[in-house]
Design a protein around this motif. Structure first.
Motif, PDB file in Angstrom:
ATOM      1  N   VAL A 260      -7.308  -7.371 -28.569  1.00  0.00           N
ATOM      2  CA  VAL A 260      -7.091  -8.796 -28.344  1.00  0.00           C
ATOM      3  C   VAL A 260      -6.752  -9.014 -26.877  1.00  0.00           C
ATOM      4  O   VAL A 260      -5.869  -8.354 -26.319  1.00  0.00           O
ATOM      5  CB  VAL A 260      -5.953  -9.333 -29.232  1.00  0.00           C
ATOM      6  CG1 VAL A 260      -5.647 -10.785 -28.907  1.00  0.00           C
ATOM      7  CG2 VAL A 260      -6.307  -9.180 -30.701  1.00  0.00           C
ATOM      8  N   GLU A 264      -7.146 -14.979 -25.187  1.00  0.00           N
ATOM      9  CA  GLU A 264      -7.459 -15.482 -26.531  1.00  0.00           C
ATOM     10  C   GLU A 264      -6.258 -15.440 -27.472  1.00  0.00           C
ATOM     11  O   GLU A 264      -6.365 -15.802 -28.647  1.00  0.00           O
ATOM     12  CB  GLU A 264      -8.612 -14.676 -27.142  1.00  0.00           C
ATOM     13  CG  GLU A 264      -8.312 -13.210 -27.364  1.00  0.00           C
ATOM     14  CD  GLU A 264      -9.480 -12.425 -27.935  1.00  0.00           C
ATOM     15  OE1 GLU A 264     -10.409 -13.056 -28.487  1.00  0.00           O
ATOM     16  OE2 GLU A 264      -9.457 -11.186 -27.851  1.00  0.00           O
ATOM     17  N   ARG A 265      -5.113 -15.035 -26.970  1.00  0.00           N
ATOM     18  CA  ARG A 265      -3.954 -14.849 -27.837  1.00  0.00           C
ATOM     19  C   ARG A 265      -3.529 -16.155 -28.519  1.00  0.00           C
ATOM     20  O   ARG A 265      -3.120 -16.161 -29.687  1.00  0.00           O
ATOM     21  CB  ARG A 265      -2.806 -14.265 -27.016  1.00  0.00           C
ATOM     22  CG  ARG A 265      -1.926 -13.317 -27.786  1.00  0.00           C
ATOM     23  CD  ARG A 265      -1.014 -12.543 -26.858  1.00  0.00           C
ATOM     24  NE  ARG A 265      -1.625 -11.341 -26.355  1.00  0.00           N
ATOM     25  CZ  ARG A 265      -1.783 -10.233 -27.059  1.00  0.00           C
ATOM     26  NH1 ARG A 265      -1.417 -10.205 -28.337  1.00  0.00           N
ATOM     27  NH2 ARG A 265      -2.314  -9.173 -26.525  1.00  0.00           N
ATOM     28  N   ASN A 266      -3.651 -17.280 -27.816  1.00  0.00           N
ATOM     29  CA  ASN A 266      -3.261 -18.563 -28.407  1.00  0.00           C
ATOM     30  C   ASN A 266      -4.165 -18.983 -29.560  1.00  0.00           C
ATOM     31  O   ASN A 266      -3.808 -19.861 -30.351  1.00  0.00           O
ATOM     32  CB  ASN A 266      -3.271 -19.663 -27.338  1.00  0.00           C
ATOM     33  CG  ASN A 266      -2.117 -19.524 -26.365  1.00  0.00           C
ATOM     34  OD1 ASN A 266      -1.123 -18.855 -26.667  1.00  0.00           O
ATOM     35  ND2 ASN A 266      -2.246 -20.135 -25.208  1.00  0.00           N
ATOM     36  N   MET A 267      -5.341 -18.378 -29.659  1.00  0.00           N
ATOM     37  CA  MET A 267      -6.280 -18.712 -30.720  1.00  0.00           C
ATOM     38  C   MET A 267      -6.017 -17.939 -32.015  1.00  0.00           C
ATOM     39  O   MET A 267      -6.590 -18.264 -33.058  1.00  0.00           O
ATOM     40  CB  MET A 267      -7.718 -18.436 -30.257  1.00  0.00           C
ATOM     41  CG  MET A 267      -8.181 -19.296 -29.081  1.00  0.00           C
ATOM     42  SD  MET A 267      -8.319 -21.068 -29.499  1.00  0.00           S
ATOM     43  CE  MET A 267      -6.896 -21.723 -28.608  1.00  0.00           C
ATOM     44  N   LEU A 268      -5.143 -16.946 -31.948  1.00  0.00           N
ATOM     45  CA  LEU A 268      -4.913 -16.096 -33.121  1.00  0.00           C
ATOM     46  C   LEU A 268      -4.418 -16.902 -34.330  1.00  0.00           C
ATOM     47  O   LEU A 268      -4.760 -16.609 -35.475  1.00  0.00           O
ATOM     48  CB  LEU A 268      -3.898 -15.003 -32.780  1.00  0.00           C
ATOM     49  CG  LEU A 268      -4.400 -13.861 -31.886  1.00  0.00           C
ATOM     50  CD1 LEU A 268      -3.236 -12.937 -31.530  1.00  0.00           C
ATOM     51  CD2 LEU A 268      -5.513 -13.084 -32.565  1.00  0.00           C
ATOM     52  N   ARG A 269      -3.642 -17.950 -34.073  1.00  0.00           N
ATOM     53  CA  ARG A 269      -3.064 -18.717 -35.189  1.00  0.00           C
ATOM     54  C   ARG A 269      -4.120 -19.476 -35.978  1.00  0.00           C
ATOM     55  O   ARG A 269      -3.870 -19.923 -37.096  1.00  0.00           O
ATOM     56  CB  ARG A 269      -2.012 -19.691 -34.667  1.00  0.00           C
ATOM     57  CG  ARG A 269      -2.518 -20.630 -33.584  1.00  0.00           C
ATOM     58  CD  ARG A 269      -1.399 -21.515 -33.065  1.00  0.00           C
ATOM     59  NE  ARG A 269      -1.802 -22.217 -31.863  1.00  0.00           N
ATOM     60  CZ  ARG A 269      -1.101 -23.214 -31.340  1.00  0.00           C
ATOM     61  NH1 ARG A 269       0.013 -23.615 -31.935  1.00  0.00           N
ATOM     62  NH2 ARG A 269      -1.499 -23.794 -30.235  1.00  0.00           N
ATOM     63  N   TYR A 270      -5.317 -19.669 -35.403  1.00  0.00           N
ATOM     64  CA  TYR A 270      -6.371 -20.394 -36.097  1.00  0.00           C
ATOM     65  C   TYR A 270      -7.339 -19.460 -36.848  1.00  0.00           C
ATOM     66  O   TYR A 270      -8.261 -19.930 -37.513  1.00  0.00           O
ATOM     67  CB  TYR A 270      -7.182 -21.243 -35.121  1.00  0.00           C
ATOM     68  CG  TYR A 270      -6.312 -22.206 -34.324  1.00  0.00           C
ATOM     69  CD1 TYR A 270      -5.627 -23.234 -34.967  1.00  0.00           C
ATOM     70  CD2 TYR A 270      -6.193 -22.081 -32.950  1.00  0.00           C
ATOM     71  CE1 TYR A 270      -4.848 -24.121 -34.239  1.00  0.00           C
ATOM     72  CE2 TYR A 270      -5.420 -22.960 -32.225  1.00  0.00           C
ATOM     73  CZ  TYR A 270      -4.727 -23.973 -32.865  1.00  0.00           C
ATOM     74  OH  TYR A 270      -3.963 -24.857 -32.151  1.00  0.00           O
ATOM     75  N   ARG A 271      -7.106 -18.182 -36.756  1.00  0.00           N
ATOM     76  CA  ARG A 271      -8.020 -17.228 -37.376  1.00  0.00           C
ATOM     77  C   ARG A 271      -7.896 -17.329 -38.893  1.00  0.00           C
ATOM     78  O   ARG A 271      -6.798 -17.326 -39.441  1.00  0.00           O
ATOM     79  CB  ARG A 271      -7.696 -15.817 -36.889  1.00  0.00           C
ATOM     80  CG  ARG A 271      -8.692 -14.768 -37.322  1.00  0.00           C
ATOM     81  CD  ARG A 271      -8.530 -13.493 -36.522  1.00  0.00           C
ATOM     82  NE  ARG A 271      -7.192 -12.942 -36.613  1.00  0.00           N
ATOM     83  CZ  ARG A 271      -6.799 -11.846 -35.957  1.00  0.00           C
ATOM     84  NH1 ARG A 271      -7.637 -11.239 -35.130  1.00  0.00           N
ATOM     85  NH2 ARG A 271      -5.570 -11.400 -36.089  1.00  0.00           N
TER      86      ARG A 271
END
Length: 275
Positions: A260, A264-271
């Motif tokens: 990771v 892109e770390r801020n996008m992890l919550r939308y996975r």
């Protein structure tokens, strides 16, 4: 990825003037190269004879600068934190350049001269870099150098992919030869590129293909346009752009580890996860 070793090839773009040679040291350092490489010989007539090239006598005479240049150029390179390299062309000259360089360079024109290449083995601590233009077959020369071609030991040499055209057309540079999966014996592997193209991206593309070493020609703003190296060499602005593309390619390649990324770390919550 590891930092690419970038060699700024000054050749004879000093026009035979010591002050210009010193300026080439400054140029190599200022564009971010790791080494300045010059070309040197003790007698131009001898090289004309060896290469059967009497028409190049005037060009070769520019390479015949005094040995007394070397100590000062070495000191200047060390002061800038870069290496001094040199290509010798005559067997009797190798021991002279050995006093001042940490790496040897053999040109494509001498790459298949087994005796000449083998002479460099007297200094095993100094890496030997060989350009392999004109589809040079390196086996005889490397055997003379003492490389166990059927063994597993990694010897202290590197081979550069090269097309001996000045300049080289971009559709003939063949960078795919640098890929790790290129079909060839391990002792014919190309570890880097000696670049004679005029394209600003060639070095960066070579790094993406797997190059560990990039050599390219440089010149000063006031190098004589009649100089044989002028056409293939890059002026200071072009050299800076060329090396910048190489360093950007290194950054874009990254470590090769699939993980990771911070961006892109801020996008992890939308996975989406399977319920």
């Amino acid at each position: 990825m590891s930092r690419t070793f970038v060699i700024a090839e000054g050749a004879a773009t000093h026009d035979g003037a010591f002050e210009q040679a010193k300026a080439l040291v400054n140029l190599a350092a200022s564009v971010g190269a790791d080494a300045l490489k010059l070309q040197w010989l003790s007698k131009a007539e001898r090289l004309c004879e060896r290469r059967r090239a009497p028409e190049y006598l005037d060009a070769y005479r520019l390479l015949q600068f005094p040995e007394s240049w070397f100590p000062d150029l070495l000191s200047r390179c060390e002061g800038h934190g870069i290496a001094l390299m040199c290509t010798a062309y005559l067997p009797e000259d190798i021991h002279v350049e050995a006093r001042y360089v940490t790496r040897f360079k053999v040109s494509s024109f001498e790459a298949q001269d087994a005796h000449f290449v083998g002479l460099h083995a007297e200094w095993p601590a100094k890496q030997l870099i060989i350009s392999a233009g004109m589809h040079a077959r390196l086996e005889p020369a490397l055997r003379a150098y003492g490389t166990p071609l059927r063994g597993r030991t990694v010897p202290n040499w590197r081979a550069l992919h090269c097309v001996s055209a000045y300049p080289c057309p971009t559709d003939q540079i063949g960078l795919a030869a640098l890929r790790p999966d290129a079909v060839r014996p391990w002792y014919q592997r190309r570890h880097g590129l000696s670049d004679h193209t005029r394209h600003p991206w060639t070095g960066a593309l070579a790094v993406a293909a797997g190059a560990e070493i990039i050599e390219f020609h440089v010149r000063l703003d006031d190098t004589d346009p009649a100089n044989a190296d002028f056409t293939v060499a890059r002026d200071p602005d072009q050299a800076l752009e060329y090396v910048s593309h190489i360093r950007e390619a290194e950054a874009m390649l990254g470590s090769g580890e699939a993980t990771v990324q911070e961006a892109e770390r801020n996008m992890l919550r939308y996975r989406v996860r399977q319920p």
